[in-house]
Design a protein around this motif. Structure first.
Motif, short mmCIF file in Angstrom:
data_model
loop_
_atom_site.label_atom_id
_atom_site.label_comp_id
_atom_site.label_asym_id
_atom_site.label_seq_id
_atom_site.Cartn_x
_atom_site.Cartn_y
_atom_site.Cartn_z
N THR A 725 0.84 -1.19 0.00
CA THR A 725 0.00 0.00 0.00
C THR A 725 0.87 1.24 0.00
OG1 THR A 725 -1.87 -1.03 1.12
CG2 THR A 725 -1.67 1.34 1.36
N ASP A 727 0.42 5.82 -0.54
CA ASP A 727 -0.49 6.96 -0.69
C ASP A 727 -0.18 7.70 -1.97
OD1 ASP A 727 -1.75 6.47 1.75
OD2 ASP A 727 -0.33 7.73 2.87
N SER A 736 -8.52 6.09 -6.54
CA SER A 736 -7.58 5.12 -6.00
C SER A 736 -7.42 3.98 -7.00
CB SER A 736 -8.07 4.56 -4.66
OG SER A 736 -8.04 5.56 -3.65
N CYS A 803 -12.85 3.34 -1.29
CA CYS A 803 -11.44 3.13 -0.97
C CYS A 803 -11.00 1.72 -1.37
CB CYS A 803 -11.19 3.37 0.51
SG CYS A 803 -11.90 2.10 1.58
N ASN A 805 -9.67 -0.83 0.27
CA ASN A 805 -10.09 -1.94 1.13
C ASN A 805 -11.53 -2.37 0.84
OD1 ASN A 805 -7.78 -2.61 2.54
ND2 ASN A 805 -8.15 -1.13 4.19
N HIS A 903 -2.44 -1.42 -3.36
CA HIS A 903 -3.38 -0.33 -3.14
C HIS A 903 -2.67 1.00 -3.32
CE1 HIS A 903 -6.20 -2.82 -0.25
NE2 HIS A 903 -6.07 -3.35 -1.45
N VAL A 905 -3.70 4.70 -2.64
CA VAL A 905 -4.81 5.34 -1.92
C VAL A 905 -4.81 6.84 -2.17
CG1 VAL A 905 -5.92 5.62 0.34
CG2 VAL A 905 -4.53 3.59 -0.12
N HIS A 909 -9.67 9.12 -0.06
CA HIS A 909 -10.06 7.79 0.46
C HIS A 909 -9.25 7.37 1.68
CE1 HIS A 909 -11.61 6.70 -3.82
NE2 HIS A 909 -12.58 7.19 -3.06
N LYS A 910 -8.33 8.23 2.13
CA LYS A 910 -7.40 7.82 3.18
C LYS A 910 -8.13 7.45 4.47
CE LYS A 910 -2.80 8.89 4.81
NZ LYS A 910 -1.66 9.82 4.79
N GLN A 913 -10.06 4.21 4.11
CA GLN A 913 -9.12 3.10 4.03
C GLN A 913 -8.68 2.68 5.44
OE1 GLN A 913 -8.27 1.29 1.52
NE2 GLN A 913 -6.19 0.50 1.75
N SER A 918 -8.32 -4.61 7.31
CA SER A 918 -7.95 -5.68 6.38
C SER A 918 -7.08 -6.68 7.12
CB SER A 918 -7.19 -5.09 5.19
OG SER A 918 -6.60 -6.10 4.42
#
Length: 942
Positions: A725, A727, A736, A803, A805, A903, A905, A909-910, A913, A918
């Protein structure tokens, strides 16, 4: 008579149906795929001002069910089950719908396709959902610099003109209670048979294709409409002579000059626009680009005309600036306008026209077949512009030398006909305006005295380094084709093998064109290439300087239709050359001599700007579409060797000096292994001669086969799901990117067929569920992946709605429930249809020498050399049972999965997320991730 190329064996016929629909019918007995396209002579310029994007929205909605076939996925499912593809686009003037399909399914596809234009449903539920799909497409393009500049150009046109519109559409412009009614009204008003053009491409005889055209398309209503026409210019002296500065998303600086000139369409046989763009866009000796590069003002230049609104044309000159070029952009403008003044003073040159004419004629005379899917699309669009007899050859026509027309258009390239765009991130927070639809920061001013002075004095400030190009020595003198011989090998043969070299060769036995393809991979491990990220970063700078070194030499060949590319590859350097055999025989050794003579020391004055260019290109990866980022990261993260993250390369650039580049250049090709594939219109003795001469030039020490760098795929395990993942740092990014990857392993011929069948089964329902029904994003794909010989299924989504996830959970729900149920309950009849779709793909013939050579080169590069792979798979396919595929699916996608996630992100969407938990094992470093995994062998070098 429809003019076709001398080697084209297909039959063409144009017919006008009783409802005035003009059709072009193409019978190709050799094709394994059929196709069709319909172009409607209406586009986004006809959007109502209170419903901008309606034409584009209407294009979307026609896929969503008709009276005869109300299931919204019927058309897509039918095409997908029958080895086909679909697409559509809306331009300013046209809307184009097209598909390809297996031959035996063409009639059924035409029936379903025709209903788009007869009785579309425009159902309420689909209208609401597909409106969100249009909005997702808009959101996907928010970070696209092409669209941002495109909108600024439209906004620069006269207020209230037909051109001053927003073309894509979004919820703000489309979400109203009466939208469905407005869609129906738009379709009723503009979708008339007499403004449509249809192309049908099939294996069947012309008479059958004509009968199907009548049966399925004569029901389209003819409303006897006049096609939309425009006679009010959107640009005049009040809004020309303007400079528009704007802040792009990507960190790169561009100057673009758009001259508004007379409509060039009526001159399509004399082509003054092609003549001028050939000279202005030239990259060879005496050229504008060579001068700009010599002065370290620019790195790239392109020029070309385009026709707009059937009313006027644009001549666009687009220049990628260096930092010095941005600071001194007026100097760049001076050189551009100085070159234009040179062309005015020298006047049209018949020898140049004849040179372009000769190349275009050769190109058309020996034009090989292309993919039917794209071919029908292109032809349907051309049919709206050109007489039917010229529709095949219109891009290649240069029949009439009309110097007065060339001079007239050249004289129109003046400052008072110009809109100039200057884009740079250096302008951030300085320009004062924000564009309404894309949020682009910009300023717009009439030319000030400093600019007008440049244009006024251009004729007196022509650089002595500018001139007309030299004559092109690479235009073929002979186009003789070797006579067909009995017993020619069907597949490439190894005709030369030493400890250092493999040469695979195939004399053309199919296409009978005077063309040759040369593929060369130079393997090297010197300087730590493939192992060290610093060496990788140095190599990028070296390659950029080398390309500049060979640019002028290669460009003449490129103009003579020799494609020559030079690219860094996973464990070395890859060189591809293709074109007319006579030209290549004179070009290839010269190109290698040019490569070997390269010394970075000769280009030290360009080092800083080249360093900045490579830095910007790496930084701009982070600003590309999120789905493109996560997709390209699959091979980076799932390979050990020659796989480096962008940030790792950026970090290494800070430690590099010019001396590092010199050291790299002196050693990179010292010890090599050469792998060749040569195919086409030459005999094996000529191929051997090319290789032996080349080896004499390179004088490299031997790198043995077993010494080539091993690039090993990462081996995932079943115990955990690993997640990489990161950002997205662009503050305006609303999308995303999500990848869910299921690793399978090394396939044999049979299990590769399992993969192909499963991909055919899952492609349409995945798209239908997650894009159409759940509206998770515009870019929704299921793909078969190959990472250095290890196969897998990749599920890829770009979402502005949810997001990563959340989206990955929906992907797994689709696989575990929807897809599992579909495959578990699948009937034998449906399974046979999916198998047949794979069969059609395997039976599809290579339609050109380039296409065939690409497939053979793939086998050479993988060192598997199964040149008859498709034949072997066809022999296996019929024996594959539904139960085998069901068990394979359960094993690899349900019960014993090896999964990996990526991912990207977005800032929007942070929080979501973080809120959605997860169970995956998170990594933010590829190095740490790879250390935790096992490795497969390098299946390409076993």
């Amino acid at each position: 008579m429809i003019h076709k190329s001398t080697i084209d064996k297909r039959t063409f016929k144009s017919v006008t149906l009783s409802n005035s629909l003009l059709c072009l019918l193409i019978s190709d007995p050799e094709t394994e795929k059929s196709a069709a396209a319909l172009n409607v002579d209406v586009g986004s310029l006809e959007d109502p001002v209170d419903r901008m994007g309606l034409a584009h929205f209407c294009e979307h909605m026609l896929f969503m069910g008709t009276d005869k076939y109300p299931n919204e996925n019927e058309y897509q499912q039918y095409i997908s089950k029958n080895a086909g593809s679909t697409n559509a686009f809306t331009s300013e003037l046209n809307t184009n719908f097209f598909f390809s399909v297996a031959n035996q399914a063409l009639e059924g596809a035409l029936d379903r396709f025709a209903q788009f234009f007869i009785s579309p449903l425009f159902s309420d539920s689909c209208t609401e959902r597909e409106m969100k799909a249009v909005d997702s497409e808009y959101n996907m393009n928010l970070q696209n610099d092409f669209w941002r500049k495109f909108q600024l150009f439209h906004n620069a046109s006269l207020a209230g003109s037909q051109y001053n519109k927003f073309m894509i559409g979004n919820l703000k412009t489309l979400q109203f209670e009466d939208t469905r009614a407005r869609l129906q009204e738009f379709h009723k008003r503009y979708y008339s048979a007499n403004v449509m053009k249809l192309v049908i491409y099939g294996q069947q005889p012309i008479e059958i294709l004509e009968g199907w055209a009548q049966t399925y398309f004569e029901a389209i209503q003819n409303k006897n409409l006049l096609p939309p026409s425009y006679n009010v210019m959107p640009f005049d002296q009040t809004n020309l002579g303007q400079l528009i500065k704007y802040v792009p998303i990507k960190n790169q600086d561009y100057l673009e000059l758009i001259y508004i000139i007379d409509n060039l369409y009526p001159q399509y046989r004399s082509c003054p626009g092609k003549y001028l763009s050939h000279l202005i866009g030239h990259e060879g000796e005496n050229s504008l680009l060579s001068l700009l590069i010599k002065e370290d003002l620019a790195q790239e230049l392109s020029a070309g005309p385009s026709n707009t609104m059937k009313l006027f044309s644009e001549m666009s000159i687009r220049i990628k600036l260096t930092q010095k070029g941005l600071q001194q952009y007026l100097k760049v403008v001076q050189y551009v306008q100085g070159y234009i003044e040179l062309l005015k003073q020298k006047g049209p040159q018949e020898w140049i026209f004849k040179e372009i004419q000769a190349i275009k004629k050769l190109e058309f005379d020996f034009l090989e077949k292309g993919d039917p899917f794209n071919y029908v699309c292109t032809l349907a669009s051309r049919m709206q512009l050109y007489p039917i007899e010229d529709v095949l050859r219109s891009p290649y026509l240069m029949e009439e030398y009309q110097p007065e027309q060339i001079q007239k258009i050249t004289n129109q390239l003046t400052g008072d006909r110009l809109i100039m765009f200057l884009s740079s991130q250096n302008y951030q927070n300085q320009l004062g305006n924000k564009e309404e639809y894309f949020g682009t920061e910009y300023s717009q001013t009439k030319f000030l005295e400093d600019i007008t002075t440049v244009f006024n004095n251009a004729a007196n400030n022509i650089s002595p380094l500018l001139n007309l190009p030299p004559q092109n020595i690479y235009i073929p003198e002979h186009t003789n084709v070797l006579p067909l011989q009995n017993g020619l090998p069907q597949f490439p043969q190894l005709i030369l093998q030493t400890e250092q070299t493999d040469l695979w060769f195939k004399q053309d036995d199919r296409f009978q064109v005077p063309k040759t393809v040369i593929q060369l991979r130079i393997n090297t491990i010197e300087t730590g290439y493939g192992k060290l990220s610093k060496t990788e970063a140095i190599a990028k700078i070296w390659q950029a300087l080398l390309k500049n070194h060979v640019r002028e030499f290669n460009y003449l060949a490129e103009m003579a239709k020799i494609d020559a590319s030079l690219q860094l590859a996973a464990n070395g350097l890859e060189i591809s050359i293709s074109g007319f055999s006579d030209s290549i025989s004179r070009f290839v050794i010269g190109m290698f001599q040019k490569i070997i003579s390269f010394k970075p020391e000769d280009y030290q004055d360009l080092y800083e700007s080249t360093f900045v260019k490579i830095t910007q290109e790496l930084e701009n990866f982070k600003r590309s579409q999120p789905y493109q980022q996560v997709h390209s990261l699959i091979s980076v993260l799932l390979r050990e060797g020659s796989s480096f993250e962008t940030q790792e390369l950026l970090d290494q650039l800070t430690n590099i000096t010019f001396n590092d580049v010199i050291h790299f250049s002196n050693n990179f090709l010292k010890r090599c292994r050469f792998e060749w594939l040569i195919m086409g219109n030459l005999v094996k003795e000529e191929a051997i001669q090319i290789v032996e001469k080349s080896l004499d030039l390179f004088k490299a020490k031997t790198l043995k086969y077993e010494q080539v760098l091993q690039i090993r795929p990462v081996m995932l395990n079943q115990k955990e799901i690993c997640n990489y993942t990161y950002d997205l740092t662009e503050p305006t990014e609303t999308n995303s990117g999500i990848v869910v990857h299921y690793q399978i392993g090394k396939p044999d011929l049979r299990t590769q067929l399992y993969n192909d069948i499963l991909q055919t089964i899952m492609k349409t329902p995945f798209f239908a569920q997650l894009r159409t029904t759940e509206q998770l994003g515009y870019a929704v794909f299921s793909l078969l992946s190959d990472v250095r010989g290890v196969s897998g299924f990749t599920f890829l989504i770009q979402s502005n709605a949810k997001c990563p996830n959340y989206v990955q959970d929906r992907i797994r729900t689709f696989i575990n429930e929807n897809l599992n149920k579909l495959i578990t309950e699948m009937s034998e009849q449906d399974f046979e249809q999916f198998k047949n779709s794979v069969k059609v793909q395997l039976q599809e013939k290579d339609y050109s020498l380039i296409k065939e050579s690409a497939r053979m080169w793939n086998e050479v590069q993988k060192h598997q050399r199964l040149f008859d792979r498709r034949l072997q798979q066809l022999n296996i396919l019929d024996d594959i049972k539904l139960s085998e595929v069901q068990q394979y699916f359960r094993t690899h996608l349900i019960e014993q999965t090896k999964q990996f996630e990526i991912h990207a992100v977005s800032p929007t969407h942070k929080k979501d997320q973080e809120d959605i938990k997860s169970d995956s094992l998170l990594f933010s470093s590829s190095e740490k991730f790879k250390k935790k995994q096992g490795l497969y062998p390098d299946y390409y070098y076993q």
